[in-house]
Write a protein that holds these residues in place. Structure first.
Motif, PDB file in Angstrom:
ATOM      1  N   ASN A 130      31.339 -44.762  36.077  1.00  0.00           N
ATOM      2  CA  ASN A 130      32.022 -43.596  35.532  1.00  0.00           C
ATOM      3  C   ASN A 130      31.398 -42.332  36.106  1.00  0.00           C
ATOM      4  O   ASN A 130      30.598 -41.672  35.456  1.00  0.00           O
ATOM      5  N   GLY A 131      31.722 -42.024  37.324  1.00  0.00           N
ATOM      6  CA  GLY A 131      31.220 -40.814  37.953  1.00  0.00           C
ATOM      7  C   GLY A 131      29.912 -41.021  38.685  1.00  0.00           C
ATOM      8  O   GLY A 131      29.279 -42.080  38.620  1.00  0.00           O
ATOM      9  N   ILE A 132      29.516 -39.976  39.379  1.00  0.00           N
ATOM     10  CA  ILE A 132      28.306 -40.043  40.207  1.00  0.00           C
ATOM     11  C   ILE A 132      27.055 -40.177  39.357  1.00  0.00           C
ATOM     12  O   ILE A 132      26.145 -40.937  39.697  1.00  0.00           O
ATOM     13  N   ARG A 133      26.980 -39.489  38.226  1.00  0.00           N
ATOM     14  CA  ARG A 133      25.784 -39.574  37.373  1.00  0.00           C
ATOM     15  C   ARG A 133      25.597 -41.003  36.861  1.00  0.00           C
ATOM     16  O   ARG A 133      24.494 -41.545  36.900  1.00  0.00           O
ATOM     17  N   ASP A 134      26.662 -41.630  36.390  1.00  0.00           N
ATOM     18  CA  ASP A 134      26.585 -43.009  35.918  1.00  0.00           C
ATOM     19  C   ASP A 134      26.190 -43.939  37.065  1.00  0.00           C
ATOM     20  O   ASP A 134      25.371 -44.837  36.896  1.00  0.00           O
ATOM     21  N   GLY A 135      26.756 -43.706  38.244  1.00  0.00           N
ATOM     22  CA  GLY A 135      26.410 -44.507  39.413  1.00  0.00           C
ATOM     23  C   GLY A 135      24.945 -44.382  39.768  1.00  0.00           C
ATOM     24  O   GLY A 135      24.286 -45.370  40.112  1.00  0.00           O
ATOM     25  N   THR A 136      24.422 -43.163  39.661  1.00  0.00           N
ATOM     26  CA  THR A 136      23.003 -42.927  39.948  1.00  0.00           C
ATOM     27  C   THR A 136      22.118 -43.701  38.981  1.00  0.00           C
ATOM     28  O   THR A 136      21.150 -44.346  39.386  1.00  0.00           O
ATOM     29  N   GLU A 137      22.465 -43.641  37.701  1.00  0.00           N
ATOM     30  CA  GLU A 137      21.665 -44.345  36.690  1.00  0.00           C
ATOM     31  C   GLU A 137      21.701 -45.854  36.917  1.00  0.00           C
ATOM     32  O   GLU A 137      20.667 -46.519  36.835  1.00  0.00           O
ATOM     33  N   ARG A 138      22.864 -46.399  37.234  1.00  0.00           N
ATOM     34  CA  ARG A 138      22.963 -47.841  37.488  1.00  0.00           C
ATOM     35  C   ARG A 138      22.194 -48.229  38.738  1.00  0.00           C
ATOM     36  O   ARG A 138      21.493 -49.245  38.767  1.00  0.00           O
ATOM     37  N   TYR A 139      22.311 -47.434  39.794  1.00  0.00           N
ATOM     38  CA  TYR A 139      21.610 -47.701  41.046  1.00  0.00           C
ATOM     39  C   TYR A 139      20.098 -47.743  40.816  1.00  0.00           C
ATOM     40  O   TYR A 139      19.427 -48.692  41.217  1.00  0.00           O
ATOM     41  N   LEU A 140      19.574 -46.723  40.136  1.00  0.00           N
ATOM     42  CA  LEU A 140      18.133 -46.665  39.892  1.00  0.00           C
ATOM     43  C   LEU A 140      17.682 -47.801  38.979  1.00  0.00           C
ATOM     44  O   LEU A 140      16.616 -48.390  39.195  1.00  0.00           O
ATOM     45  N   THR A 141      18.476 -48.134  37.967  1.00  0.00           N
ATOM     46  CA  THR A 141      18.128 -49.230  37.062  1.00  0.00           C
ATOM     47  C   THR A 141      18.031 -50.551  37.816  1.00  0.00           C
ATOM     48  O   THR A 141      17.072 -51.306  37.655  1.00  0.00           O
ATOM     49  N   ILE A 142      19.011 -50.818  38.647  1.00  0.00           N
ATOM     50  CA  ILE A 142      19.012 -52.073  39.409  1.00  0.00           C
ATOM     51  C   ILE A 142      17.847 -52.108  40.384  1.00  0.00           C
ATOM     52  O   ILE A 142      17.108 -53.094  40.452  1.00  0.00           O
ATOM     53  N   ARG A 143      17.664 -51.054  41.155  1.00  0.00           N
ATOM     54  CA  ARG A 143      16.577 -51.040  42.147  1.00  0.00           C
ATOM     55  C   ARG A 143      15.211 -51.149  41.475  1.00  0.00           C
ATOM     56  O   ARG A 143      14.329 -51.857  41.956  1.00  0.00           O
ATOM     57  N   ARG A 144      15.029 -50.449  40.350  1.00  0.00           N
ATOM     58  CA  ARG A 144      13.741 -50.520  39.647  1.00  0.00           C
ATOM     59  C   ARG A 144      13.514 -51.897  39.039  1.00  0.00           C
ATOM     60  O   ARG A 144      12.376 -52.365  38.981  1.00  0.00           O
ATOM     61  N   SER A 145      14.575 -52.556  38.593  1.00  0.00           N
ATOM     62  CA  SER A 145      14.423 -53.906  38.035  1.00  0.00           C
ATOM     63  C   SER A 145      13.976 -54.896  39.107  1.00  0.00           C
ATOM     64  O   SER A 145      13.418 -55.932  38.792  1.00  0.00           O
ATOM     65  N   LEU A 146      14.232 -54.545  40.362  1.00  0.00           N
ATOM     66  CA  LEU A 146      13.815 -55.403  41.470  1.00  0.00           C
ATOM     67  C   LEU A 146      12.434 -55.038  41.997  1.00  0.00           C
ATOM     68  O   LEU A 146      12.004 -55.559  43.013  1.00  0.00           O
ATOM     69  N   GLY A 147      11.758 -54.106  41.305  1.00  0.00           N
ATOM     70  CA  GLY A 147      10.383 -53.779  41.656  1.00  0.00           C
ATOM     71  C   GLY A 147      10.180 -52.496  42.424  1.00  0.00           C
ATOM     72  O   GLY A 147       9.054 -52.140  42.736  1.00  0.00           O
ATOM     73  N   CYS A 148      11.246 -51.781  42.749  1.00  0.00           N
ATOM     74  CA  CYS A 148      11.104 -50.510  43.464  1.00  0.00           C
ATOM     75  C   CYS A 148      10.693 -49.418  42.475  1.00  0.00           C
ATOM     76  O   CYS A 148      11.280 -49.317  41.399  1.00  0.00           O
ATOM     77  N   ALA A 153      30.698 -49.373  46.683  1.00  0.00           N
ATOM     78  CA  ALA A 153      31.183 -50.649  46.155  1.00  0.00           C
ATOM     79  C   ALA A 153      32.038 -50.443  44.912  1.00  0.00           C
ATOM     80  O   ALA A 153      32.848 -51.298  44.560  1.00  0.00           O
ATOM     81  N   PHE A 154      31.865 -49.307  44.237  1.00  0.00           N
ATOM     82  CA  PHE A 154      32.596 -49.032  43.004  1.00  0.00           C
ATOM     83  C   PHE A 154      33.650 -47.945  43.177  1.00  0.00           C
ATOM     84  O   PHE A 154      34.553 -47.821  42.361  1.00  0.00           O
ATOM     85  N   ASP A 155      33.491 -47.134  44.208  1.00  0.00           N
ATOM     86  CA  ASP A 155      34.402 -46.013  44.429  1.00  0.00           C
ATOM     87  C   ASP A 155      34.739 -45.964  45.913  1.00  0.00           C
ATOM     88  O   ASP A 155      33.923 -45.541  46.731  1.00  0.00           O
ATOM     89  N   GLU A 156      35.944 -46.374  46.244  1.00  0.00           N
ATOM     90  CA  GLU A 156      36.336 -46.463  47.654  1.00  0.00           C
ATOM     91  C   GLU A 156      36.441 -45.101  48.334  1.00  0.00           C
ATOM     92  O   GLU A 156      36.493 -45.020  49.561  1.00  0.00           O
ATOM     93  N   LEU A 157      36.449 -44.019  47.564  1.00  0.00           N
ATOM     94  CA  LEU A 157      36.518 -42.678  48.155  1.00  0.00           C
ATOM     95  C   LEU A 157      35.139 -42.124  48.508  1.00  0.00           C
ATOM     96  O   LEU A 157      35.034 -41.041  49.078  1.00  0.00           O
ATOM     97  N   THR A 158      34.076 -42.865  48.154  1.00  0.00           N
ATOM     98  CA  THR A 158      32.724 -42.439  48.504  1.00  0.00           C
ATOM     99  C   THR A 158      32.555 -42.513  50.017  1.00  0.00           C
ATOM    100  O   THR A 158      32.916 -43.510  50.639  1.00  0.00           O
TER     101      THR A 158
END
Length: 194
Positions: free
Chosen positions: A60-78, A138-143
């Motif tokens: 849901n927007g760039i802010r939500d995408g940022t939060e999901r991206y950081l959550t996933i990457r951090r869960s993988l140890g970054c 992957a979530f927004d084809e206009l990116t």
């Protein structure tokens, strides 16, 4: 392609499939690459074998995408301390401009801030945005994903080499012989050295 793979994983898990089957489907060979699908903190199967909770959830927007991206990457140890701050700043920049999509132009304009910074810093900022854009696409084809090489890390402003004269070389060798260091004796000398 990433979105298609993600949806396939969701379907396999929803149909009661195992993480081993998902790994085989995706061609993953190590358990570490499957960690995100098993982590219950991120909607993963955990020990109960339930499907991913947010498989079908759109970003849901760039802010939500940022939060999901950081959550996933951090869960993988970054750690992503600096990168996380950068992404937060970029989202603020985009929101201030009224942009609802990440474009190459907006990414480039944000990356070269501040204008007084070193071009290597600008290139590093653009790299952070590029990696995030790859995820968001992957979530927004206009990116739009900024292409590599848009900003070069090397500015060509390297310090020119200093050509030592024979006298300076001789003086350095003489000074090295008088150092009070335990490895001084290991300093190589050659025939003809002063």
């Amino acid at each position: 392609m990433h979105q298609l793979r993600h949806r396939a994983v969701c379907q396999v898990l929803a149909d009661g499939g195992t993480l081993g089957e998902v790994a085989q489907l995706l061609g993953h060979h190590g358990a570490d690459t499957m960690a995100i699908y098993a982590d219950p903190r991120h909607g993963g199967a955990g020990t109960g074998g339930a499907p991913l909770a947010d498989c079908g959830r759109a970003v849901n927007g760039i802010r939500d995408g940022t939060e999901r991206y950081l959550t996933i990457r951090r869960s993988l140890g970054c750690k992503l301390k600096v990168e996380g701050r950068m992404l937060g700043q970029s989202v603020g920049f985009l929101e201030e401009r009224g942009d609802s999509r990440l474009t190459v132009q907006a990414a480039l304009e944000w990356s070269v801030l501040p204008h007084s910074a070193d071009p290597a810093w600008w290139a590093a900022r653009l790299t952070v945005i590029r990696e995030f854009a790859r995820f968001l696409a992957a979530f927004d084809e206009l990116t739009e994903i900024p292409p590599p090489g848009l900003l070069l890390r090397s500015t060509g402003r390297t310090t020119p080499p200093y050509p030592y004269s024979q006298a300076e070389i001789t003086a350095l060798i003489q000074a090295a012989r008088h150092l009070a260091h335990p490895l001084r004796a290991a300093t190589p000398t050659w025939r003809g050295a002063p």
